[in-house]
Design a protein around this motif. Structure first.
Motif, PDB file in Angstrom:
ATOM      1  N   SER A 148       0.951  -1.377   0.001  1.00 38.04           N
ATOM      2  CA  SER A 148       0.126  -0.001   0.018  1.00 38.04           C
ATOM      3  C   SER A 148       0.904   1.229  -0.023  1.00 38.04           C
ATOM      4  CB  SER A 148      -0.755  -0.158   1.078  1.00 38.04           C
ATOM      5  OG  SER A 148      -1.732  -1.140   1.156  1.00 38.04           O
ATOM      6  N   GLU A 149       1.911   1.227   0.842  1.00 35.17           N
ATOM      7  CA  GLU A 149       2.597   2.673   0.896  1.00 35.17           C
ATOM      8  C   GLU A 149       3.431   2.545  -0.544  1.00 35.17           C
ATOM      9  OE1 GLU A 149       2.752   4.443   3.254  1.00 35.17           O
ATOM     10  OE2 GLU A 149       4.220   5.607   3.144  1.00 35.17           O
ATOM     11  N   ARG A 150       3.947   1.543  -0.992  1.00 33.19           N
ATOM     12  CA  ARG A 150       4.649   1.743  -2.300  1.00 33.19           C
ATOM     13  C   ARG A 150       3.573   2.312  -3.491  1.00 33.19           C
ATOM     14  NH1 ARG A 150       6.908  -3.200  -0.974  1.00 33.19           N
ATOM     15  NH2 ARG A 150       5.315  -4.423  -2.308  1.00 33.19           N
ATOM     16  N   VAL A 151       2.435   1.546  -3.573  1.00 35.65           N
ATOM     17  CA  VAL A 151       1.264   2.126  -4.339  1.00 35.65           C
ATOM     18  C   VAL A 151       1.146   3.615  -4.135  1.00 35.65           C
ATOM     19  CG1 VAL A 151      -0.923   1.999  -4.926  1.00 35.65           C
ATOM     20  CG2 VAL A 151       0.168  -0.161  -4.546  1.00 35.65           C
ATOM     21  N   SER A 152       1.022   4.028  -2.798  1.00 31.87           N
ATOM     22  CA  SER A 152       0.623   5.405  -2.525  1.00 31.87           C
ATOM     23  C   SER A 152       1.670   6.295  -3.141  1.00 31.87           C
ATOM     24  CB  SER A 152       0.507   5.727  -1.008  1.00 31.87           C
ATOM     25  OG  SER A 152       0.960   6.816  -0.716  1.00 31.87           O
ATOM     26  N   LYS A 199      12.340  -1.308  -4.992  1.00 34.25           N
ATOM     27  CA  LYS A 199      12.194  -1.993  -3.859  1.00 34.25           C
ATOM     28  C   LYS A 199      13.453  -2.673  -3.312  1.00 34.25           C
ATOM     29  CE  LYS A 199       8.900  -4.435  -5.313  1.00 34.25           C
ATOM     30  NZ  LYS A 199       7.914  -5.619  -5.485  1.00 34.25           N
ATOM     31  N   ASP A 200      13.741  -2.585  -2.197  1.00 30.75           N
ATOM     32  CA  ASP A 200      15.007  -3.164  -1.452  1.00 30.75           C
ATOM     33  C   ASP A 200      14.587  -4.594  -1.186  1.00 30.75           C
ATOM     34  OD1 ASP A 200      17.149  -3.893   0.067  1.00 30.75           O
ATOM     35  OD2 ASP A 200      16.878  -2.252   1.623  1.00 30.75           O
ATOM     36  N   GLU A 201      15.188  -5.417  -2.116  1.00 27.08           N
ATOM     37  CA  GLU A 201      15.087  -6.902  -2.155  1.00 27.08           C
ATOM     38  C   GLU A 201      15.738  -7.529  -0.914  1.00 27.08           C
ATOM     39  OE1 GLU A 201      12.707  -8.401  -3.535  1.00 27.08           O
ATOM     40  OE2 GLU A 201      12.219  -6.752  -5.189  1.00 27.08           O
ATOM     41  N   GLN A 202      16.852  -6.792  -0.194  1.00 28.42           N
ATOM     42  CA  GLN A 202      17.387  -7.271   0.941  1.00 28.42           C
ATOM     43  C   GLN A 202      16.675  -7.561   2.051  1.00 28.42           C
ATOM     44  OE1 GLN A 202      20.723  -8.215   0.126  1.00 28.42           O
ATOM     45  NE2 GLN A 202      20.042  -7.477  -1.911  1.00 28.42           N
ATOM     46  N   ILE A 203      15.501  -6.934   2.291  1.00 24.43           N
ATOM     47  CA  ILE A 203      14.948  -7.115   3.628  1.00 24.43           C
ATOM     48  C   ILE A 203      13.922  -7.949   3.536  1.00 24.43           C
ATOM     49  CG2 ILE A 203      13.597  -5.686   5.139  1.00 24.43           C
ATOM     50  CD1 ILE A 203      14.855  -3.138   4.007  1.00 24.43           C
ATOM     51  N   TRP A 212      -4.627   8.913   0.203  1.00 25.43           N
ATOM     52  CA  TRP A 212      -5.413   7.949   0.985  1.00 25.43           C
ATOM     53  C   TRP A 212      -5.998   7.030   0.066  1.00 25.43           C
ATOM     54  CZ3 TRP A 212      -4.497   7.695   5.568  1.00 25.43           C
ATOM     55  CH2 TRP A 212      -3.789   8.682   6.281  1.00 25.43           C
ATOM     56  N   ALA A 213      -6.524   7.172  -0.903  1.00 24.86           N
ATOM     57  CA  ALA A 213      -7.135   6.138  -1.690  1.00 24.86           C
ATOM     58  C   ALA A 213      -6.124   4.976  -1.935  1.00 24.86           C
ATOM     59  CB  ALA A 213      -7.664   6.663  -3.012  1.00 24.86           C
ATOM     60  N   ALA A 214      -4.834   5.425  -2.277  1.00 35.03           N
ATOM     61  CA  ALA A 214      -3.892   4.484  -2.603  1.00 35.03           C
ATOM     62  C   ALA A 214      -3.533   3.688  -1.221  1.00 35.03           C
ATOM     63  CB  ALA A 214      -2.621   5.075  -3.001  1.00 35.03           C
ATOM     64  N   ILE A 215      -3.329   4.210  -0.328  1.00 32.84           N
ATOM     65  CA  ILE A 215      -3.169   3.415   1.089  1.00 32.84           C
ATOM     66  C   ILE A 215      -3.877   2.600   1.528  1.00 32.84           C
ATOM     67  CG2 ILE A 215      -2.689   3.929   3.500  1.00 32.84           C
ATOM     68  CD1 ILE A 215      -0.847   6.202   3.003  1.00 32.84           C
ATOM     69  N   LEU A 216      -5.055   2.901   1.447  1.00 30.49           N
ATOM     70  CA  LEU A 216      -6.443   2.444   1.745  1.00 30.49           C
ATOM     71  C   LEU A 216      -7.196   1.373   0.810  1.00 30.49           C
ATOM     72  CD1 LEU A 216      -7.872   5.204   4.022  1.00 30.49           C
ATOM     73  CD2 LEU A 216      -6.552   3.362   4.796  1.00 30.49           C
ATOM     74  N   ILE A 239      -0.706   1.171 -10.888  1.00 26.73           N
ATOM     75  CA  ILE A 239       0.256   0.911  -9.949  1.00 26.73           C
ATOM     76  C   ILE A 239       0.311  -0.186  -9.192  1.00 26.73           C
ATOM     77  CG2 ILE A 239       1.726   2.232  -7.953  1.00 26.73           C
ATOM     78  CD1 ILE A 239       1.549   4.047 -10.296  1.00 26.73           C
ATOM     79  N   ASP A 240      -1.030  -0.858  -8.876  1.00 28.24           N
ATOM     80  CA  ASP A 240      -1.252  -1.936  -8.355  1.00 28.24           C
ATOM     81  C   ASP A 240      -0.723  -3.105  -8.978  1.00 28.24           C
ATOM     82  OD1 ASP A 240      -2.312  -3.482  -6.327  1.00 28.24           O
ATOM     83  OD2 ASP A 240      -4.301  -3.406  -6.996  1.00 28.24           O
ATOM     84  N   THR A 241      -1.007  -3.189 -10.372  1.00 30.57           N
ATOM     85  CA  THR A 241      -0.372  -4.057 -11.319  1.00 30.57           C
ATOM     86  C   THR A 241       1.031  -4.163 -11.357  1.00 30.57           C
ATOM     87  OG1 THR A 241      -2.491  -3.592 -12.653  1.00 30.57           O
ATOM     88  CG2 THR A 241      -0.559  -5.061 -13.736  1.00 30.57           C
TER      89      THR A 241
END
Ligand SMILES: [Fe+2]
Length: 519
Positions: A336-340, A501-505, A362-366, A448-450
């Motif tokens: 959600s945060e990435r999409v936002s 994205k940080d793939e290490q985490i 907010w729409a993206a987060i939720l 973005i979701d896709t």
């Protein structure tokens, strides 16, 4: 100066008929009334004028003979200890052949009696006049009280229906300035919207741009310093020249009424009035009104703060729900945060308004908040879903809509939550909307979701690269996704704004980290 002289006309004219005297009333500017029936203004000579002036300047009963043919008497008329006019009386008959004094005193021998009579007459006029003035004062006072009441009701209404806002404070200062007939009205809130000022643009002193604001700024600083020293709840200054602190703040003389906006020992700011008209002064009723308005404002601010706290609490609660969902499913953690974030990048490219950006964020987060109702066994299932399970997952846009529609501030984004799985060609769910029927935020979120789904690791496949994701997205532009928005997303992507994205985490660590960022 002589008011309502018409009230006395009848009296004087009646007296003239039965007495040997004519009557005239004078003020500093000249005669205002004569009881002579012929209307001839024969008495207005420079001598009469001089006589009238001497009665007024000396403030005593006087009598004399004029031009050797008339006895003239004068009694001063007073108001508030000051002589404001005089009543002149003179004998009706003239006989220039007679010796002046003989003529006058032959007709009116009892000077003492005339003095007593005229003095009583004047005191009757003064009493009556004072009564009239009092009546006028009361009428004016009532009129102003009505205006105060009107203003108060306006403010009370605004307060009932609105939360503290810029617009409300603008309306408040404008209404106050007009109704209270001052040159500047201001409300200053230290930790909220700052100062709102309304000022009389016709005032000579306020012609230069920004001068009213500068003056009020300096004034508020002085008030705040003085308040700390003197612990006063309000300041009434009838003439700035009488106060060394306030006189230096503005080139012109002014009067000031300022009250503290406080509630429960919290000091929010100042509400004040400034006028350059020193002929009038602030009344106690105006001070009472301003204090009452400040109390209402303070209550309103307290309520707004409580409301914001409550709103913040609800939003944090929902964020926690999102985190809880994402923590359950390690593969979608931080989704959600990435999409936002990416949605906001899109919004920048599309030059959306600040309100749109806020809503989109907010729409993206939720957007997936409805997954809270999906059993964990389905959400976290490794491997393909059964039809029933898939149907349950597909309920999440509706569930999200149902959860959020009760939160007033989130109502504008609920259609985007409901429709974020619609497809551009109309083959999506829940309502099969197509093209522009799908809300804009929902069409942006869908892209973005896709993208994020393709670049995330799933239980049944590894994460694909962002290049692969972009090529898939381009393929489904026009069927699944809005082709025009995909073009914009390509620009965002090309300009390398897309966050990798940080793939290490690991998934769980990342979910924890994301939750910390959110709260
Ligand atoms: Fe979704």
């Amino acid at each position: 100066m002589i008011m309502h002289i018409e009230y006395f006309q009848e009296l004087f004219c009646g007296l003239t008929q039965i007495s040997p005297l004519n009557f005239e009333v004078w003020n500093g500017d000249g005669p205002v009334f004569s009881s002579r029936f012929d209307g001839a203004d024969t008495t207005i000579s420079s001598q009469i004028e001089e006589f009238s002036d001497s009665v007024m300047s000396q403030g005593v009963f006087r009598h004399t003979s004029m031009n050797g043919w008339k006895a003239v008497f004068g009694v001063p008329i007073r108001n508030n200890e000051q002589t404001v006019g005089c009543l002149l009386a003179y004998s009706k008959n003239s006989n220039k052949n007679l010796i002046p004094d003989e003529s006058a005193y032959a007709e009116i021998p009892d000077v003492k009696g005339v003095e007593m009579f005229l003095t009583r007459l004047v005191s009757f006029i003064e009493d009556k006049w004072e009564g009239e003035q009092e009546k006028e004062k009361i009428t004016e006072e009532l009129g102003r009280s009505f205006e105060d009441l009107y203003l108060y009701s306006q403010v009370a209404n605004q307060i009932k229906t609105l939360l503290s806002s810029n617009q409300m404070n603008n309306d408040l200062v404008l209404d106050t300035m007009k109704t209270m007939r001052v040159d500047i009205s201001f409300v200053n809130l230290f930790n909220h919207e700052g100062s709102k000022i309304a000022f009389n643009e016709d005032s000579l002193y306020l012609q230069f741009s920004g001068i009213a604001e500068k003056f009020v700024g300096k004034l508020i600083r002085t008030l705040t310093v003085q308040e700390k020293v003197e612990k006063r709840t309000h300041f009434t200054i009838h003439d700035s020249r009488t106060d060394s602190q306030f006189s230096k703040l503005f080139i012109a003389q002014y009067r000031l009424l300022a009250v503290k906006i406080t509630h429960d020992n919290k000091f929010y700011g100042w509400l004040g009035l400034i006028s350059f008209n020193l002929k009038e002064s602030f009344r106690r009723s105006e001070l009472r009104l301003l204090i009452s308005m400040a109390e209402q404002l303070a209550m309103l601010i307290t309520n707004t703060d409580l409301y914001k706290e409550l709103e913040g609490f609800v939003i944090n609660l929902i964020k926690s729900m999102v985190c809880a969902i994402e923590a359950k499913d390690v593969y979608t953690s931080g989704h959600s945060e990435r999409v936002s974030e990416l949605c906001l990048n899109m919004a920048e490219y599309m030059d959306l308004t600040e309100d749109d950006k806020k809503n989109l964020k907010w729409a993206a987060i939720l957007h997936d908040v409805g997954k809270i109702g999906v059993p964990e066994s389905i959400l976290c299932k490794e491997g393909p879903l059964e039809d029933d399970e898939y149907r349950k997952i597909k309920e999440h846009p509706k569930r999200g809509f149902e959860i959020l529609k009760h939160i007033k501030q989130l109502v504008p984004i609920t259609p985007s939550i409901l429709h974020h799985h619609e497809r551009y060609d109309g083959k999506g769910y829940p309502d099969g909307l197509k093209g522009d029927e799908i809300p804009l935020y929902a069409r942006i979120i869908a892209i973005i979701d896709t993208y994020d789904a393709i670049t995330s690791r799933r239980s049944y496949r590894s994460a694909k690269s962002s290049e692969e994701a972009m090529s898939i997205i381009e393929k489904v532009a026009g069927t699944q996704l809005d082709p025009n928005l995909v073009l914009i997303f390509k620009e965002v992507y090309r300009d390398s704004i897309v966050v990798k994205k940080d793939e290490q985490i690991s998934g769980k660590e990342k979910a924890r980290w994301q939750c910390q960022q959110l709260t």
